[in-house]
Design an enzyme around this catalytic site. Sequence first.
Site, mmCIF file in Angstrom:
data_model
loop_
_atom_site.group_PDB
_atom_site.id
_atom_site.type_symbol
_atom_site.label_atom_id
_atom_site.label_comp_id
_atom_site.label_asym_id
_atom_site.label_seq_id
_atom_site.Cartn_x
_atom_site.Cartn_y
_atom_site.Cartn_z
ATOM 1 N N SER A 106 0.842 -1.204 0.000
ATOM 2 C CA SER A 106 0.000 0.000 0.000
ATOM 3 C C SER A 106 0.870 1.244 0.000
ATOM 4 O O SER A 106 1.980 1.247 0.553
ATOM 5 C CB SER A 106 -0.855 -0.022 1.267
ATOM 6 O OG SER A 106 -1.446 1.237 1.477
ATOM 7 N N TYR A 128 -1.953 -1.221 10.991
ATOM 8 C CA TYR A 128 -2.202 -1.743 9.636
ATOM 9 C C TYR A 128 -1.011 -1.432 8.727
ATOM 10 O O TYR A 128 -0.470 -2.309 8.049
ATOM 11 C CB TYR A 128 -3.484 -1.144 9.045
ATOM 12 C CG TYR A 128 -3.591 -1.357 7.551
ATOM 13 C CD1 TYR A 128 -3.856 -2.613 7.031
ATOM 14 C CD2 TYR A 128 -3.382 -0.300 6.649
ATOM 15 C CE1 TYR A 128 -3.914 -2.822 5.653
ATOM 16 C CE2 TYR A 128 -3.447 -0.500 5.282
ATOM 17 C CZ TYR A 128 -3.715 -1.756 4.783
ATOM 18 O OH TYR A 128 -3.760 -1.959 3.426
ATOM 19 N N LYS A 168 1.998 -3.887 6.641
ATOM 20 C CA LYS A 168 2.402 -3.840 5.224
ATOM 21 C C LYS A 168 3.916 -3.645 5.116
ATOM 22 O O LYS A 168 4.590 -4.284 4.320
ATOM 23 C CB LYS A 168 1.674 -2.708 4.492
ATOM 24 C CG LYS A 168 0.188 -2.951 4.317
ATOM 25 C CD LYS A 168 -0.079 -4.083 3.346
ATOM 26 C CE LYS A 168 -1.484 -4.602 3.429
ATOM 27 N NZ LYS A 168 -1.723 -5.871 2.774
#
Length: 337
Positions: free
Chosen positions: A124, A148, A152
């Site tokens: 991302s 989050y 990643k």
Amino acid sequence: MKLLITGGTGYIGSHTVVELLSLGHDVVIVDNLVNSSELVLSRIEKITGKMPQFVKADICDRDALNDIFSTYKPEAVVHFAGLKAVGESNDIPLSYYHNNVTGSVVLFEVMAAHNVKNLVFSSSATVYGENNVSPLDETMATSATNPYGRTKLMIEEILFDLAKSDSDWSIINLRYFNPIGAHQSGLIGEDPNDIPNNLLPYVSQVAIGRLAQLQVFGDDYNTPDGTGVRDYIHVVDLALGHIKALETLATLSGCQAINLGTGNGTSVLQIVDGFSHISGTKVPFKIVPRRAGDIATVYANAALAKDVLGWQAERNLTEMLEDTWRWQSTNPQGYTE
Ligand code: NAD
Ligand code: UD1
């Protein structure tokens, strides 16, 4: 090619499966359905004429993954499976680290055990953190501001280490900007479980009458109209980027991060205006304070994807909004019987 698609019943995964099946690839999906519906499978069949193979399993379940690799013998993996809600990741970080990081490590171990070393991973633009100035390019420093985002970043770093340790691995970390839109058929699209966190599903649920009003998070940013600017990309363009990445794995050794974005920025109010026009419904909104963790402007430098993958986004903002609206207006409650 024979491919394993983790998270393949989800939003981006399902659109990628459609493109893969249409090109004649052989696909098996593994998904635990924590954030998707099995009804996606019959919709994919309706679009492509082919029913993808599906195994309901968790990527943390090593035995289940071993069985899948033994049975289906995939040559490459596209790894979409993961939890993705930023706010929720602040509340239940251990679930995010377990599901996303541990689940990925189990997947990579099983891949290695079965000598499958070709991988495309869903990363991302969140890995660019808050300190880089757009356009964001792959040479910039990475950081994360929430659990989050850290998952990643950790998975990307695990993959860089893995590729360094064994030159048989070919890995592409695709850094997505803001995927929106839906398949042109209106049969598959984004179907959030709860109240949406992201702008487009929120706007489209306001337009269809499921939600009363959009809250615009801040109009005092240093942007042309004061609202946040993002690089929205059509989910079908994103899906096609995965096809190019899979084709590129054959000529790539090691691990490479590549942006998938359009290189263009659009503000919240431009989205609201565009959506109101396309849906024929004035989307009511009110300006509220900024959302914690948001930055003013995020858009990609999309040059590397063009150079390395031979890919660039083709669909414009109007198509993105029209396709979102077609999906939302023909499936007002999302995937239901
Ligand atoms: P999604 O939630 O629609 O799809 C993810 C899929 O993974 C779901 O079907 C879910 O059921 C499945 N899943 C989750 N944990 C699993 C597990 N442990 N085992 C098996 N299946 C599991 O999300 P999406 O928008 O399609 O995103 C796909 C990937 O792209 C995610 O990794 C996400 O973090 C990443 N990403 C998404 C965006 C975005 O804006 N949508 C942006 C950047 C990156
Ligand atoms: C968010 C996540 C990011 C993730 C990305 C794609 C945060 C802080 N960041 O980013 O980690 O990679 O989604 O999944 O959650 N907006 C409103 N009202 C809303 C929703 C959004 O005004 O109800 C605004 C936001 O302030 C932003 C823009 O719309 O300016 C886009 O928001 P969103 O869709 O959540 O994406 P990102 O902020 O880019």
